[in-house]
Design a protein around this motif. Structure first.
Motif, PDB file in Angstrom:
ATOM      1  N   ASP A   1     -38.265  59.775   3.959  1.00 47.27           N
ATOM      2  CA  ASP A   1     -37.394  58.770   3.344  1.00 47.27           C
ATOM      3  C   ASP A   1     -38.026  57.379   3.231  1.00 47.27           C
ATOM      4  O   ASP A   1     -37.378  56.368   3.531  1.00 47.27           O
TER       5      ASP A   1
ATOM      6  N   THR B   1     -38.459  55.885   9.058  1.00 46.11           N
ATOM      7  CA  THR B   1     -37.243  56.167   8.302  1.00 46.11           C
ATOM      8  C   THR B   1     -36.977  57.666   8.212  1.00 46.11           C
ATOM      9  O   THR B   1     -36.088  58.100   7.482  1.00 46.11           O
TER      10      THR B   1
ATOM     11  N   LEU C   1     -35.769  61.334   8.344  1.00 49.01           N
ATOM     12  CA  LEU C   1     -34.405  61.860   8.433  1.00 49.01           C
ATOM     13  C   LEU C   1     -34.270  62.938   9.496  1.00 49.01           C
ATOM     14  O   LEU C   1     -33.161  63.349   9.838  1.00 49.01           O
ATOM     15  N   SER C   2     -35.395  63.416  10.018  1.00 51.07           N
ATOM     16  CA  SER C   2     -35.370  64.471  11.024  1.00 51.07           C
ATOM     17  C   SER C   2     -36.709  64.510  11.744  1.00 51.07           C
ATOM     18  O   SER C   2     -37.756  64.413  11.119  1.00 51.07           O
TER      19      SER C   2
ATOM     20  N   ALA D   1     -34.733  55.540  12.436  1.00 59.37           N
ATOM     21  CA  ALA D   1     -33.477  56.082  11.918  1.00 59.37           C
ATOM     22  C   ALA D   1     -32.785  56.861  13.031  1.00 59.37           C
ATOM     23  O   ALA D   1     -33.425  57.474  13.885  1.00 59.37           O
TER      24      ALA D   1
ATOM     25  N   ASN E   1     -31.370  59.732  14.290  1.00 59.13           N
ATOM     26  CA  ASN E   1     -31.258  61.184  14.166  1.00 59.13           C
ATOM     27  C   ASN E   1     -32.115  61.836  15.240  1.00 59.13           C
ATOM     28  O   ASN E   1     -32.814  61.155  15.987  1.00 59.13           O
TER      29      ASN E   1
ATOM     30  N   GLU F   1     -28.899  53.520  10.748  1.00 57.86           N
ATOM     31  CA  GLU F   1     -28.364  54.770  10.214  1.00 57.86           C
ATOM     32  C   GLU F   1     -29.249  55.296   9.077  1.00 57.86           C
ATOM     33  O   GLU F   1     -29.775  54.519   8.278  1.00 57.86           O
ATOM     34  N   ASN F   2     -29.398  56.611   9.021  1.00 58.23           N
ATOM     35  CA  ASN F   2     -30.192  57.259   7.964  1.00 58.23           C
ATOM     36  C   ASN F   2     -29.844  56.692   6.590  1.00 58.23           C
ATOM     37  O   ASN F   2     -28.666  56.473   6.289  1.00 58.23           O
ATOM     38  N   HIS F   3     -30.843  56.471   5.768  1.00 60.46           N
ATOM     39  CA  HIS F   3     -30.721  55.995   4.382  1.00 60.46           C
ATOM     40  C   HIS F   3     -30.207  54.563   4.245  1.00 60.46           C
ATOM     41  O   HIS F   3     -30.112  54.073   3.126  1.00 60.46           O
TER      42      HIS F   3
END
Length: 195
Positions: free
Chosen positions: A28, A97, A99-100, A121, A123, A140-142
């Protein structure tokens, strides 16, 4: 200690922000670029270094060029081990950034070990390792706007956060160092042998 800082943060006129996640969808990086775009409208003494490569590199470079950010955002390509050590020592703030991640990513652990301010991020296991405003920051993600606001806050009050990376390193040394991990493995083996 190979993964130890050689330069204190915020000792240059420019603030250097870096990321070394792959240029793939799961990492991301577009969120980072949108945050950078917002920050660079308000802060001129900031530079971004993006180490790595991937299938989205062309798209990310086009975003930077289209938004006239090429003087402040540099794509470094893939780095070897020595270049990566120089990368960590050259930055003040590290951003992931992604996401996982599977557990704690090695790049986040390395940035913590180099005593960089780490922003990640929210997660995977990131909250287990990063305690917001104690040894790093979580967004927070995004959420590029939240990431931008964190960066803006750090830059405005950098003196308030100068000791924060030391807490990150303490956490890594205590819980993630090779020596401590091997000690845990040894304890497990000894327990198995006893039984």
């Amino acid at each position: 200690d190979l993964y130890k800082k050689r330069r204190a943060i915020f000792n240059n006129r420019e603030i250097i922000i870096g990321s070394n996640r792959k240029f793939e969808t799961v990492y991301d990086l577009i969120t980072l670029l949108y945050a950078a775009k917002n920050l660079l409208k308000r802060s001129k003494n900031v530079k971004f270094l993006l180490a790595g490569d991937g299938s989205l590199r062309g798209e990310l470079e086009k975003f930077v060029k289209r938004n006239n950010l090429d003087s402040s955002i540099k794509f470094l390509g893939l780095l070897n081990k020595n270049e990566m050590i120089s990368f960590y020592n050259s930055i003040d703030i590290y951003i992931s950034t992604s996401l996982s991640d599977g557990g704690l990513s090695s790049s986040i652990a390395e940035a913590m070990s180099f005593e960089r301010i780490v922003i990640v991020a929210n997660n995977s296991d990131n909250e287990k390792w990063i305690k917001n405003e104690i040894n790093g920051f979580i967004f927070e993600n995004h959420n590029y706007y939240q990431l931008f606001k964190i960066l803006q806050k750090i830059i405005k009050k950098k003196e308030d956060y100068i000791d924060l990376p030391q807490e990150a390193r303490k956490n890594i040394i205590k819980n993630y160092s090779y020596k401590n991990q091997m000690s845990k493995v040894n304890s497990i083996y000894n327990e198995i042998i006893k039984n």
